[in-house]
Design a protein around this motif. Sequence first.
Motif, mmCIF file in Angstrom:
data_model
loop_
_atom_site.group_PDB
_atom_site.id
_atom_site.type_symbol
_atom_site.label_atom_id
_atom_site.label_comp_id
_atom_site.label_asym_id
_atom_site.label_seq_id
_atom_site.Cartn_x
_atom_site.Cartn_y
_atom_site.Cartn_z
ATOM 1 N N GLU A 117 0.844 -1.191 0.000
ATOM 2 C CA GLU A 117 0.000 0.000 0.000
ATOM 3 C C GLU A 117 0.880 1.241 0.000
ATOM 4 O O GLU A 117 2.032 1.193 0.433
ATOM 5 N N ALA A 118 0.316 2.334 -0.483
ATOM 6 C CA ALA A 118 1.025 3.605 -0.462
ATOM 7 C C ALA A 118 1.167 4.066 0.985
ATOM 8 O O ALA A 118 0.239 3.926 1.783
ATOM 9 N N ALA A 119 2.351 4.580 1.327
ATOM 10 C CA ALA A 119 2.627 5.122 2.661
ATOM 11 C C ALA A 119 3.398 6.417 2.455
ATOM 12 O O ALA A 119 4.627 6.417 2.418
ATOM 13 N N GLY A 120 2.669 7.508 2.261
ATOM 14 C CA GLY A 120 3.318 8.772 1.903
ATOM 15 C C GLY A 120 3.929 8.628 0.524
ATOM 16 O O GLY A 120 3.265 8.180 -0.406
ATOM 17 N N ASP A 121 5.233 8.917 0.406
ATOM 18 C CA ASP A 121 5.894 8.751 -0.889
ATOM 19 C C ASP A 121 6.618 7.405 -0.973
ATOM 20 O O ASP A 121 7.433 7.182 -1.852
ATOM 21 N N SER A 122 6.294 6.508 -0.046
ATOM 22 C CA SER A 122 6.900 5.172 -0.007
ATOM 23 C C SER A 122 5.822 4.105 -0.201
ATOM 24 O O SER A 122 4.651 4.415 -0.371
ATOM 25 N N ILE A 123 6.259 2.860 -0.152
ATOM 26 C CA ILE A 123 5.375 1.701 -0.241
ATOM 27 C C ILE A 123 5.552 0.906 1.047
ATOM 28 O O ILE A 123 6.678 0.688 1.507
#
Length: 143
Positions: free
Chosen positions: A41-47
Amino acid sequence: MLFAGLTICFAANPTLGTWKLNEAKSKIVAGMPKNMTVAYEAAGDSIKGTIDGVDGEGKPTHSEWTGKFDGKDYPVTGDPNSDTRAIKQIDDHHFDLTVKKDGKVTMTGKAVISADGKSRTVTVGGTNAAGKKVQSTSVYDKQ
């Protein structure tokens, strides 16, 4: 407006979502851990990757990884066999991965998402805790 653009970008990423192991199509060495469900899942600009499975003895496992698909090491929590994972996106459907424990590479592999985005094949090879060379192919179906 920018947020909407990011949502579209992440929505187009075929990796995101929940993947369930298809044991019938997989070739996993006996005694090797199995990732039964992998969710990205997307987590800010990370995965963020959340992995639930079983260890080589069939006991439940749960680990998490948050990072970017840029080939750099990011910490893993909950996995006694690794403390960092690096995933490098080659293109929309191909990824290379490197797993390390105490700075030493223990597994390398690749993940390939099918053209229709409905399945994902992960092939890894390395050395297990007993020092034996192992290789497995896990096939996942998108949920």
